[in-house]
Design a protein around this motif. Structure first.
Motif, short mmCIF file in Angstrom:
data_model
loop_
_atom_site.label_atom_id
_atom_site.label_comp_id
_atom_site.label_asym_id
_atom_site.label_seq_id
_atom_site.Cartn_x
_atom_site.Cartn_y
_atom_site.Cartn_z
N GLU A 191 -33.08 1.26 48.66
CA GLU A 191 -33.92 0.59 47.67
C GLU A 191 -33.37 0.94 46.29
O GLU A 191 -32.55 1.85 46.15
CB GLU A 191 -35.37 1.03 47.82
N ASP A 192 -33.86 0.30 45.25
CA ASP A 192 -33.36 0.55 43.90
C ASP A 192 -33.42 2.01 43.50
O ASP A 192 -32.52 2.52 42.87
CB ASP A 192 -34.15 -0.29 42.89
N GLY A 193 -34.48 2.72 43.86
CA GLY A 193 -34.63 4.11 43.45
C GLY A 193 -33.90 5.12 44.32
O GLY A 193 -33.89 6.31 44.02
#
Length: 66
Positions: free
Chosen positions: A63-65
């Motif tokens: 995911e982005d994080g």
């Protein structure tokens, strides 16, 4: 981390218990992975990939994080 284990398991018509037995973990571990509460080790991810006949990258994603 995202995963599509539940979908892949459904395609093969495996229960969580059947998948757990194939890779040597508990049904609760499969449930936790499908819910995104447990990130598998590299060895476990490779065992899952072998069961589903797909590369690890098609089972798990960042995911982005992450």
């Amino acid at each position: 981390m995202t995963n599509n284990l539940r979908v892949e398991r459904a395609v093969l018509r495996l229960t969580q218990d059947e998948l757990a037995r194939r890779i040597g973990v508990s049904r609760q571990t499969i449930n936790a992975m499908e819910a995104g509460k447990y990130v598998p080790s590299t060895a476990l991810a490779l065992k899952l990939a072998r069961v589903f006949g797909k590369p690890v990258e098609q089972l798990f994603g960042l995911e982005d994080g992450d």
